[in-house]
Design an enzyme around this catalytic site. Structure first.
Site, short mmCIF file in Angstrom:
data_model
loop_
_atom_site.label_atom_id
_atom_site.label_comp_id
_atom_site.label_asym_id
_atom_site.label_seq_id
_atom_site.Cartn_x
_atom_site.Cartn_y
_atom_site.Cartn_z
N PRO A 1 -14.43 -51.57 -4.72
CA PRO A 1 -15.67 -51.00 -5.23
C PRO A 1 -16.63 -50.43 -4.20
O PRO A 1 -17.75 -50.07 -4.56
CB PRO A 1 -16.31 -52.22 -5.91
CG PRO A 1 -15.89 -53.37 -5.08
CD PRO A 1 -14.53 -53.05 -4.53
N CYS A 2 -16.26 -50.34 -2.94
CA CYS A 2 -17.30 -50.04 -1.96
C CYS A 2 -17.89 -48.64 -2.10
O CYS A 2 -18.99 -48.39 -1.68
CB CYS A 2 -16.83 -50.28 -0.54
SG CYS A 2 -15.42 -49.31 -0.07
#
Lengths: 95, 227
Positions: free
Chosen positions: B178-179
């Site tokens: 998810p970064c």
């Protein structure tokens, strides 16, 4: 803005390509595409013009359409002022 | 909350609100698909928690792509008699057999949308398996994905798909890292000329998020939203 309609009953959709983020602006950013075409055609056009495989492509109301969607369906839902605005960015969607 | 200065992330409470909005919209728009189910769960079941914690679940989705070369393999049917006395013939002649092609095997996928308190965004966890329950490795799952996804995967899969312990189920699942999420979520919402209020953003957040991540699996997000 009544342009002469082609004899076939296929309605064309006006698409505006809009650069967002760090994406380069296209010289030719407006065109017409048959409504029965899939959104994949717009994505492929962008990929070829920008020489990039990965693009982040989305329309109004914060939505990224599946390539299989028909352009006419997208226009009917997200079109505004007689056109479908397609935003694109070069940022990575993943990672 | 001023959307213009928003960083694209959600609080845990926002995530719960957004999750319910998403599952409601999904159900009302998408009769072809089963609904997303909220699973009540806790990372620390021994602690009393005043807040409902959990994740969204969509399971047993068939993701196999139909194989155009899907033909039953029929091995050579022979009378079954061994040819003796023909030294030139080195073929072992089988009894007639009909071999079912393994292409008939269907693959399923479970999807969980889990809130990440580190990144403050939703994260897609997934696992894929055959009809007999055998889990599939990523290389197998890749074959079921749309062409552009597998292209991306082959280039850089380990930068954005990791195998980790599911935060609630404590079993190995894959997740889409998810970064980058907050950045592209911001792009999605702030490029909209309408400049919506945060309440509207929250209503749409997971739908917009899923419209992007769902494409990895060829899943179509419904969009006939009445404005």
């Amino acid at each position: 803005m009544a342009a002469a309609e082609p004899p076939s009953s296929v309605r064309k959709v006006v698409v505006h390509l809009r650069a967002t983020g760090d994406a380069p602006i296209l010289k030719q950013a407006k065109f017409k595409i048959p409504g029965t075409d899939k959104f994949a055609k717009v994505i492929d056009f962008l990929r070829r013009q920008l020489h990039r495989d990965t693009l982040f492509v989305y329309v109004n109301s914060a939505f990224s359409p599946n390539p299989d969607e028909l352009v006419i369906d997208l226009y009917n839902n997200f079109g505004f002022d007689g056109k479908l605005v397609v935003n694109y960015a070069c940022s990575m969607a993943w990672g | 909350m001023d959307v213009l200065h928003w960083d694209g992330t959600l609080s845990a409470k926002d995530f719960r609100v957004g999750a319910f909005a998403f599952s409601q919209k999904w159900e009302s728009l998408n009769s072809g698909f089963p609904p997303w189910v909220w699973v009540l769960s806790s990372k620390h079941p021994w602690l009393a928690s005043p807040e409902e914690e959990g994740y969204l679940s969509l399971e047993k989705i068939c993701i196999s792509r139909p194989n155009e070369e899907d033909i039953d393999q029929i091995s050579q049917i022979d009378t079954g008699e061994e040819e003796i006395g023909c030294p030139g013939n080195e073929d072992v002649i089988d009894d007639a057999t009909l071999v079912q092609s393994s292409h008939h095997e269907l693959h399923y996928c479970d999807f969980h949308i889990v809130y990440s308190s580190t990144f403050r965004v939703p994260v897609l966890y997934f696992r894929s398996y055959c009809s007999d329950g055998r889990p599939l490795p990523l290389d197998e799952i890749e074959k079921d994905l749309p062409a552009c996804s597998s292209k991306e995967l082959s280039k850089s899969k380990w930068t954005f798909i990791t195998q980790e312990e599911h935060p609630y189920l404590k079993r190995p699942w894959f997740k889409l890292h998810p970064c980058g999420t907050a950045e592209w979520i911001k792009l999605l919402f702030l490029s909209d000329t309408a400049k919506p209020k945060f309440e509207v953003v929250l209503e749409l957040y997971l739908l917009s998020w899923f419209s992007v991540v769902g494409q990895m699996f060829g899943l179509r997000t419904p969009f006939k939203i009445s404005n």
